[in-house]
Design an enzyme around this catalytic site. Structure first.
Site, PDB file in Angstrom:
ATOM      1  N   CYS A   2       0.824  -1.198   0.000  1.00  0.00           N
ATOM      2  CA  CYS A   2       0.000   0.000   0.000  1.00  0.00           C
ATOM      3  C   CYS A   2       0.865   1.257   0.000  1.00  0.00           C
ATOM      4  O   CYS A   2       1.853   1.351   0.709  1.00  0.00           O
ATOM      5  CB  CYS A   2      -0.964   0.085   1.190  1.00  0.00           C
ATOM      6  SG  CYS A   2      -2.077  -1.300   1.277  1.00  0.00           S
ATOM      7  N   ARG A  27       4.236  -0.286  -4.621  1.00  0.00           N
ATOM      8  CA  ARG A  27       3.892  -0.810  -3.293  1.00  0.00           C
ATOM      9  C   ARG A  27       2.620  -1.653  -3.298  1.00  0.00           C
ATOM     10  O   ARG A  27       2.251  -2.247  -2.284  1.00  0.00           O
ATOM     11  CB  ARG A  27       3.713   0.349  -2.303  1.00  0.00           C
ATOM     12  CG  ARG A  27       4.933   1.225  -2.167  1.00  0.00           C
ATOM     13  CD  ARG A  27       4.680   2.358  -1.204  1.00  0.00           C
ATOM     14  NE  ARG A  27       4.501   1.874   0.149  1.00  0.00           N
ATOM     15  CZ  ARG A  27       5.482   1.641   1.001  1.00  0.00           C
ATOM     16  NH1 ARG A  27       6.719   1.866   0.640  1.00  0.00           N
ATOM     17  NH2 ARG A  27       5.231   1.195   2.209  1.00  0.00           N
ATOM     18  N   TRP A  73      -2.331  -2.943  -1.705  1.00  0.00           N
ATOM     19  CA  TRP A  73      -1.914  -4.338  -1.823  1.00  0.00           C
ATOM     20  C   TRP A  73      -2.762  -5.059  -0.787  1.00  0.00           C
ATOM     21  O   TRP A  73      -2.569  -4.865   0.419  1.00  0.00           O
ATOM     22  CB  TRP A  73      -0.429  -4.486  -1.521  1.00  0.00           C
ATOM     23  CG  TRP A  73       0.116  -5.842  -1.815  1.00  0.00           C
ATOM     24  CD1 TRP A  73       0.532  -6.314  -3.023  1.00  0.00           C
ATOM     25  CD2 TRP A  73       0.324  -6.904  -0.873  1.00  0.00           C
ATOM     26  NE1 TRP A  73       0.982  -7.605  -2.892  1.00  0.00           N
ATOM     27  CE2 TRP A  73       0.862  -8.002  -1.590  1.00  0.00           C
ATOM     28  CE3 TRP A  73       0.100  -7.055   0.501  1.00  0.00           C
ATOM     29  CZ2 TRP A  73       1.189  -9.209  -0.983  1.00  0.00           C
ATOM     30  CZ3 TRP A  73       0.422  -8.253   1.104  1.00  0.00           C
ATOM     31  CH2 TRP A  73       0.960  -9.318   0.358  1.00  0.00           C
ATOM     32  N   ASN A  99      -1.792   2.235   5.447  1.00  0.00           N
ATOM     33  CA  ASN A  99      -0.846   1.201   5.022  1.00  0.00           C
ATOM     34  C   ASN A  99      -0.435   0.445   6.278  1.00  0.00           C
ATOM     35  O   ASN A  99       0.074   1.045   7.217  1.00  0.00           O
ATOM     36  CB  ASN A  99       0.360   1.883   4.359  1.00  0.00           C
ATOM     37  CG  ASN A  99       1.586   0.984   4.235  1.00  0.00           C
ATOM     38  OD1 ASN A  99       2.711   1.437   4.313  1.00  0.00           O
ATOM     39  ND2 ASN A  99       1.376  -0.296   4.046  1.00  0.00           N
ATOM     40  N   GLY A 100      -0.696  -0.849   6.307  1.00  0.00           N
ATOM     41  CA  GLY A 100      -0.334  -1.640   7.484  1.00  0.00           C
ATOM     42  C   GLY A 100      -1.450  -2.599   7.836  1.00  0.00           C
ATOM     43  O   GLY A 100      -2.322  -2.869   7.004  1.00  0.00           O
ATOM     44  N   GLU A 485      19.243 -16.501  -7.463  1.00  0.00           N
ATOM     45  CA  GLU A 485      18.735 -15.171  -7.813  1.00  0.00           C
ATOM     46  C   GLU A 485      18.206 -15.151  -9.256  1.00  0.00           C
ATOM     47  O   GLU A 485      17.159 -14.556  -9.535  1.00  0.00           O
ATOM     48  CB  GLU A 485      19.845 -14.128  -7.587  1.00  0.00           C
ATOM     49  CG  GLU A 485      19.524 -12.706  -7.991  1.00  0.00           C
ATOM     50  CD  GLU A 485      18.294 -12.104  -7.323  1.00  0.00           C
ATOM     51  OE1 GLU A 485      17.737 -12.695  -6.389  1.00  0.00           O
ATOM     52  OE2 GLU A 485      17.860 -11.042  -7.783  1.00  0.00           O
ATOM     53  N   LYS A 489      14.357 -14.268 -10.281  1.00  0.00           N
ATOM     54  CA  LYS A 489      14.007 -13.207 -11.247  1.00  0.00           C
ATOM     55  C   LYS A 489      13.038 -13.744 -12.292  1.00  0.00           C
ATOM     56  O   LYS A 489      12.051 -13.117 -12.627  1.00  0.00           O
ATOM     57  CB  LYS A 489      15.240 -12.667 -11.975  1.00  0.00           C
ATOM     58  CG  LYS A 489      16.155 -11.745 -11.249  1.00  0.00           C
ATOM     59  CD  LYS A 489      15.609 -10.386 -10.929  1.00  0.00           C
ATOM     60  CE  LYS A 489      14.833 -10.357  -9.656  1.00  0.00           C
ATOM     61  NZ  LYS A 489      15.428 -10.257  -8.387  1.00  0.00           N
ATOM     62  N   GLU A 492       9.538 -14.465 -10.761  1.00  0.00           N
ATOM     63  CA  GLU A 492       8.847 -13.240 -10.343  1.00  0.00           C
ATOM     64  C   GLU A 492       8.170 -12.524 -11.507  1.00  0.00           C
ATOM     65  O   GLU A 492       7.035 -12.086 -11.388  1.00  0.00           O
ATOM     66  CB  GLU A 492       9.863 -12.235  -9.755  1.00  0.00           C
ATOM     67  CG  GLU A 492      10.194 -12.424  -8.308  1.00  0.00           C
ATOM     68  CD  GLU A 492      11.185 -11.370  -7.833  1.00  0.00           C
ATOM     69  OE1 GLU A 492      10.930 -10.780  -6.794  1.00  0.00           O
ATOM     70  OE2 GLU A 492      12.217 -11.145  -8.500  1.00  0.00           O
ATOM     71  N   HIS A 508      20.539 -35.270  -7.021  1.00  0.00           N
ATOM     72  CA  HIS A 508      19.738 -35.783  -5.910  1.00  0.00           C
ATOM     73  C   HIS A 508      18.266 -35.406  -6.051  1.00  0.00           C
ATOM     74  O   HIS A 508      17.542 -35.363  -5.055  1.00  0.00           O
ATOM     75  CB  HIS A 508      20.302 -35.262  -4.581  1.00  0.00           C
ATOM     76  CG  HIS A 508      21.717 -35.665  -4.360  1.00  0.00           C
ATOM     77  ND1 HIS A 508      22.087 -36.966  -4.117  1.00  0.00           N
ATOM     78  CD2 HIS A 508      22.867 -34.944  -4.390  1.00  0.00           C
ATOM     79  CE1 HIS A 508      23.404 -37.026  -3.988  1.00  0.00           C
ATOM     80  NE2 HIS A 508      23.905 -35.815  -4.152  1.00  0.00           N
ATOM     81  N   LYS A 607       6.742  -4.357  -3.919  1.00  0.00           N
ATOM     82  CA  LYS A 607       8.166  -4.103  -3.728  1.00  0.00           C
ATOM     83  C   LYS A 607       8.530  -4.026  -2.262  1.00  0.00           C
ATOM     84  O   LYS A 607       9.617  -4.410  -1.859  1.00  0.00           O
ATOM     85  CB  LYS A 607       8.550  -2.804  -4.425  1.00  0.00           C
ATOM     86  CG  LYS A 607      10.026  -2.530  -4.320  1.00  0.00           C
ATOM     87  CD  LYS A 607      10.594  -2.064  -5.608  1.00  0.00           C
ATOM     88  CE  LYS A 607      12.099  -2.135  -5.615  1.00  0.00           C
ATOM     89  NZ  LYS A 607      12.587  -3.478  -5.933  1.00  0.00           N
TER      90      LYS A 607
HETATM   91  C1  G6P Z   1       9.661  -8.301  -2.014  1.00  0.00           C
HETATM   92  C2  G6P Z   1      10.201  -7.828  -3.347  1.00  0.00           C
HETATM   93  C3  G6P Z   1      11.562  -8.463  -3.611  1.00  0.00           C
HETATM   94  C4  G6P Z   1      12.512  -8.170  -2.459  1.00  0.00           C
HETATM   95  C5  G6P Z   1      11.923  -8.619  -1.115  1.00  0.00           C
HETATM   96  C6  G6P Z   1      12.745  -8.101   0.047  1.00  0.00           C
HETATM   97  O1  G6P Z   1       9.336  -9.646  -2.093  1.00  0.00           O
HETATM   98  O2  G6P Z   1       9.295  -8.147  -4.379  1.00  0.00           O
HETATM   99  O3  G6P Z   1      12.105  -7.932  -4.800  1.00  0.00           O
HETATM  100  O4  G6P Z   1      13.720  -8.827  -2.680  1.00  0.00           O
HETATM  101  O5  G6P Z   1      10.610  -8.083  -0.965  1.00  0.00           O
HETATM  102  O6  G6P Z   1      12.664  -6.702   0.079  1.00  0.00           O
HETATM  103  P1  G6P Z   1      13.706  -5.761   0.769  1.00  0.00           P
HETATM  104  O7  G6P Z   1      13.190  -4.372   0.533  1.00  0.00           O
HETATM  105  O8  G6P Z   1      13.724  -6.114   2.224  1.00  0.00           O
HETATM  106  O9  G6P Z   1      15.025  -5.992   0.131  1.00  0.00           O
END
Ligand code: G6P
Length: 612
Positions: A2, A27, A73, A99-100, A485, A489, A492, A508, A607
């Site tokens: 949010c 957000r 969100w 937000n929260g 990673e 990516k 996501e 395994h 994010k």
């Molecule tokens: C969310 C985002 C990711 C990020 C993660 C941790 O899941 O979509 O891209 O890596 O949060 O966020 P931070 O701000 O703590 O790095």
């Protein structure tokens, strides 16, 4: 999780709110809404993106000098029009954006229903605005005081803004656990937002509210007090961010822009923090905590998502270079599993946003147990650096694409510096070694630039693999966190199921998945375990899997076996994640674009995850 933005002042509020909401859309983008005060309280809200809201308000009365907006969100209540913010009180006079999460909203709601309140949504937020009006009616106090008293009854996290039809020159903001910044503009105008991006265009003067503080803006003046009624003097600071940093600058997506920014963001993160001629550091965390670093027993790294992957690279670096035992933990697990931790431990909390609720909670737990906390964050003034004893900012600049790219390489850059800094303090690195390491680190921005040149080739590869349903990413040593990673990516932003695995672990389990339809991305750069990775590639080939190999410039051995090879410049193993991750970011980006996915705002993700 949010985004909130609010404005009071001589300008038209609506365009400021819409622009601000678009900047905050990272957000959350389940729904958007605005409340605009102009005699009446006009509320427009809509499921979907801010652009849907804009569409819905076409031709409507949006004139106002006091208004607020929200992009959601969803947590409590599905994403639909009625659960969208703003929400209003029983009389409809007071409006809130939030937000929260209000954790005790169930009990509060029950009490309010017993007192005759009727609710229109399934949200926790609506309960709070009813509560504020209820307090006001029962006690006869002014709105300010009603907000303060109501917040005393709330358990949970919030950043809220309140406006009321009966108080048309007043705007109230409050925070606990969710971020909030107040912008001080010209001619008595004020802004409130979840972060500085909606504000930067209008003013650079801001104050970040602390947990438990309420900002009252009335008749062009700002005053701050705590929920416990203690007056505070707001600390006004100047933002260093500029507008270009939060615009796309000609790129189709923020993610692509951010991938291409990495030579710069790595350079900025390292800049001024070491001297390659003398082999010395200029990092406050190293200087002020030298004694602690010398004697610590263990490092625990906590983070979520991509930041957790950076933590894994950190583990390899600290153990390799500084010979300190390291554990890397998902913040969400760490906080609930009663970890053994004490004053001889150092916890490094990694977070791009500096707001991730689980990471923040992990810090609080570790602090209670006496550990020292270093925060490694990108967003200046965010909650995690403020809750940490020391730390470093990554200086990557605003990262807006939901999938993290430049923040990852910036985090790894700082972890590398810390590993060397810790090594020196503990007598594990000589000046000579430091000078050599620094000299090599200085070449990284150029090597990343070179690695970015693989894009045309990646576009071709992406074409071939855009329709697959699964992908495997393999790596060993420093290549393993990079494989994780890379897989993250891809899933996501393209919604292709992808798994990262230590290359040797493949036999395994995941080997059972390999057939001619399975793309297997392998980090096969030259290093200690190059030959071993080659064996793993052969195991995949024997089962007809398709190999996309990331190799060191000039490699011929892997090239002879792989279906596709992408070359990256040669670098020391400990710096390799900074370079080898680049083609994987580009690959996921181009696959997602081919699949028509919304790269910057992938479904269901946000994010900044400020809820558990
Ligand atoms: C969310 C985002 C990711 C990020 C993660 C941790 O899941 O979509 O891209 O890596 O949060 O966020 P931070 O701000 O703590 O790095």
């Amino acid at each position: 999780m949010c985004g909130i933005v609010a404005y009071i002042g001589p300008r038209e509020a609506y365009p400021i709110l819409i622009k601000g909401l678009k900047r905050l859309e990272y957000r959350g983008y389940d729904s958007a809404g605005v409340a605009l005060l102009n005699g009446d309280l006009n509320i427009y809200k809509k499921k979907g993106k801010v652009s849907d809201l804009e569409e819905a308000t076409k031709g409507k009365d949006t004139h106002s000098h006091l208004g607020m907006g929200h992009t959601r969100w969803a947590t409590h209540g599905e994403p639909n029009d009625k659960n969208s913010h703003p929400h209003v009180s029983q009389s409809g006079d007071i409006a809130i954006i939030h937000n929260g999460i209000i954790e005790n909203y169930g009990t509060l709601k029950e009490e309010l229903i017993n007192r005759g309140h009727e609710f229109k949504s399934d949200t926790d937020t609506e309960v709070l605005v009813h509560l504020i009006e209820d307090v006001q009616q029962n006690t006869g106090v002014a709105l300010d005081e009603a907000v303060r008293l109501a917040l005393q009854e709330v358990v949970g996290a919030y950043a809220i803004v309140i406006i009321s039809k009966n108080d048309p020159t007043k705007m109230i903001g409050a925070r606990k656990g969710s971020p909030m910044v107040v912008g001080i503009g010209e001619d008595g105008e004020y802004f409130i937002a979840s972060d500085a991006t909606p504000i930067i265009e209008y003013t650079k003067n801001v104050t970040y509210l602390n947990d438990g503080e309420i900002a009252f803006i009335k008749d062009g003046k700002l005053s701050v007090k705590t929920i416990n009624n203690v007056e505070k003097t707001p600390y006004i600071e100047t933002l260093e961010m500029n507008l270009e940093a939060i615009e796309k600058g000609g790129y189709e997506h923020f993610m692509l822009k951010e991938i291409h920014e990495q030579p710069r963001s790595i350079y900025d993160s390292l800049r001024g923090r070491f001297n390659p001629n003398t082999g010395s550091f200029a990092m406050r965390s190293l200087k002020e905590y030298e004694g602690k670093i010398k004697n610590l027993n263990r490092i625990i790294i906590v983070g979520c998502g991509t930041s957790w992957h950076a933590g894994l690279v950190g583990e390899y670096l600290f153990e390799d270079i500084a010979r300190i035992p390291v554990e890397v933990e998902y913040a969400s697990e760490f906080r609930y599993r009663n970890p053994v931790i004490n004053e001889d431990d150092l916890v490094i909390a990694i977070s791009q946003s500096g707001e991730t609720a689980d990471t923040l909670a992990a810090i609080e737990l570790a602090k209670e147990k006496g550990a020292t906390i270093f925060g490694l964050c990108n967003v200046v003034g965010s909650s995690i650096p403020r809750a940490s004893h020391a730390g470093a900012y990554t200086h990557a600049g605003p990262e807006i694409g939901v999938a993290s790219t430049k923040a990852f390489t910036a985090q790894v850059s700082i972890l590398t510096l810390w590993a060397y800094g810790f090594a020196e303090i503990r007598g594990k690195a000589t000046k000579e070694q430091l000078r050599n390491a620094f000299a090599e680190m200085e070449t990284i921005p150029d090597k990343v630039k070179k690695a970015l040149e693989c894009e045309a080739q990646v576009i071709e590869i992406a074409r071939t693999f855009s329709e697959v349903h699964n992908a495997l990413y393999l790596g060993r040593g420093y290549g393993f966190p990079v494989a994780l990673e890379g897989a993250l990516k891809l899933k996501e932003i393209s919604y292709i199921h992808a798994e990262g695995y230590p290359a040797a672990e493949m036999k395994h389990g995941p080997i059972a998945l390999i057939d001619e339809n399975m793309p297997v991305v392998v980090i096969a750069t030259k290093g200690n375990i190059y030959e071993k990775v080659i064996s793993n590639i052969q195991e995949v080939k024997a089962r007809k899997g398709k190999i996309i190999a990331i190799v060191t410039e000039g490699d011929t051995k892997v090239r002879a076996m792989a279906d596709y090879t992408i070359e990256i410049p040669e670098t020391s193993e400990f710096l390799e994640p900074l370079v080898s991750t680049i083609p994987l970011q580009l690959l996921s980006y181009h696959v997602a674009v081919n699949r028509g996915c919304n790269v910057d705002q992938p479904r269901n993700l946000a994010k900044s995850v400020t809820v558990e």
